[in-house]
Design an enzyme around this catalytic site. Structure first.
Site: not given
Length: 197
Positions: A9, A106, A151
């Site tokens: 990310d 996601k 994450c």
């Protein structure tokens, strides 16, 4: 091919100036790029929410960073971030995206958040990453990216539980550190069997 770099990310909304900025989130980009050449495979993850996602505080008329209860358990309500197709959802401009073998998106299911690269937050719905890694014969992962305590943490714990050899390179991660979340995440990753360097 046995060792993959899993880059979590590294997107504009998680970097300074973004909707959910992680302090120093942009400082790790050059180091991640330099590391890519030393791995058999590079996989990027990308938070990819539809507008009005159930994890957004605005969807619930609630304060950002407050908590709510979802059918799958407790959920932090985040500022609107990484909305599909937006500038904020794009990878940081300096990240070497072309080196990626695979990009895993996601969080696109509007009803459930997804921190981990492997499972949605119900801890049962898979992203497909495990199967991809196994069919390529990859058994060892090094994780870098944003944010250490969310994450990266969830991805590392899930990878370790699935039997992968997992290392988290903390120098190439940055944390939100929300209410003690960083220390809790480090302990949880170690307990799951991940190595922190």
């Amino acid at each position: 091919m046995t060792h993959a770099l899993l880059v979590i990310d590294v997107q504009n909304d998680f970097c300074p100036g973004g909707a959910l900025a992680v302090t120093g989130g942009d400082q790790i980009v050059a180091g991640i790029n330099a590391k890519m050449a030393t791995f058999d495979a590079v996989i990027l993850t990308q938070d990819w929410h539809p507008a009005g996602h159930s994890s957004f505080a605005s969807t619930h008329d609630a304060a950002p960073m407050s908590m709510t209860e979802m059918p799958y358990g407790p959920q932090v309500l985040w500022p609107d971030h990484c909305i599909q197709g937006s500038l904020g959802a794009q990878f940081h401009a300096d990240l070497t995206v072309d080196r990626a073998d695979l990009i895993v998106r996601k969080g696109y299911n509007p009803a459930i958040d997804s921190y981990s690269a492997f499972f949605e937050n119900d801890k049962t719905t898979p992203t497909g990453l495990e199967g991809y890694l196994r069919t390529r014969g990859i058994d060892t992962l090094t994780l870098v990216g944003l944010a250490t305590d969310f994450c990266v943490n969830y991805s590392a714990v899930d990878a370790a539980k699935l039997g992968f050899n997992v290392t988290v390179d903390l120098a190439l991660c940055r944390a939100i550190d929300f209410d003690g979340s960083l220390e809790a995440a480090k302990a949880g990753m170690r307990d799951a069997g991940a190595t922190l360097v």
